[in-house]
Design an enzyme around this catalytic site. Structure first.
Site, PDB file in Angstrom:
ATOM      1  N   THR A  73      -4.027  34.172 -14.025  1.00 48.49           N
ATOM      2  CA  THR A  73      -4.527  34.632 -15.787  1.00 48.49           C
ATOM      3  C   THR A  73      -5.263  34.623 -16.565  1.00 48.49           C
ATOM      4  O   THR A  73      -5.635  33.185 -16.282  1.00 48.49           O
ATOM      5  CB  THR A  73      -3.040  33.823 -16.386  1.00 48.49           C
ATOM      6  OG1 THR A  73      -2.853  32.210 -16.492  1.00 48.49           O
ATOM      7  CG2 THR A  73      -1.521  34.232 -15.761  1.00 48.49           C
ATOM      8  N   GLU A 111      -0.312  34.514 -22.415  1.00 43.85           N
ATOM      9  CA  GLU A 111      -1.793  34.338 -21.125  1.00 43.85           C
ATOM     10  C   GLU A 111      -1.146  35.751 -20.603  1.00 43.85           C
ATOM     11  O   GLU A 111       0.367  36.130 -20.552  1.00 43.85           O
ATOM     12  CB  GLU A 111      -0.529  33.508 -19.612  1.00 43.85           C
ATOM     13  CG  GLU A 111      -0.777  32.089 -20.833  1.00 43.85           C
ATOM     14  CD  GLU A 111       0.021  30.840 -19.296  1.00 43.85           C
ATOM     15  OE1 GLU A 111      -0.098  30.797 -18.659  1.00 43.85           O
ATOM     16  OE2 GLU A 111       0.670  30.304 -19.644  1.00 43.85           O
TER      17      GLU A 111
END
Length: 132
Positions: free
Chosen positions: A57, A110
């Site tokens: 991420t 994220e």
């Protein structure tokens, strides 16, 4: 091994479809550009996405979203992301919240960009828009 008869057309059609999809996503991002949710630098996170879960991420610097996502319910959203150094627009799963599984004490933003990247892009600027 040699291509089977007709494979050249299939491969070309697939390339055209991919190209058309990329152009469509780019058009959508341009249309949504006035609705950019967040823009900020990508920073190192806890390294759980890639190392523990297998889903790398891009973690946004908390300074970029402080006070800007308070109105959103915590969760995972579908959206689009653009990296400053890249012309493409990527489909994105955008997580906003505290990650209760890991008992985070700070809110995080994220994004999992639906793409395989040859290298990390820490320090680059990303822009995110939330579709749903």
């Amino acid at each position: 091994s040699p291509l089977q008869p007709g494979m050249e057309k299939t491969d070309k059609k697939t390339e055209e479809k991919d190209s058309n999809s990329e152009m469509a996503v780019t058009r959508v991002m341009k249309a949504l550009s006035s609705n950019i949710l967040l823009t900020g630098k990508v920073v190192k996170g806890f390294q759980r996405g890639s190392k523990l879960l297998g889903w790398p991420t891009a973690n946004l610097d908390p300074k970029a979203f402080h006070g800007k996502v308070d109105h959103l319910e915590e969760g995972v959203y579908f959206g689009y992301a653009k990296i400053e150094s890249d012309e493409k627009v990527y489909k994105t799963a955008l997580s906003i919240g505290w990650n209760p599984q890991f008992k985070n004490k700070e809110k995080t933003v994220e994004a999992y960009l639906v793409n395989e990247f040859p290298e990390d892009f820490y320090g680059t600027t990303q822009a995110f828009t939330k579709a749903f």
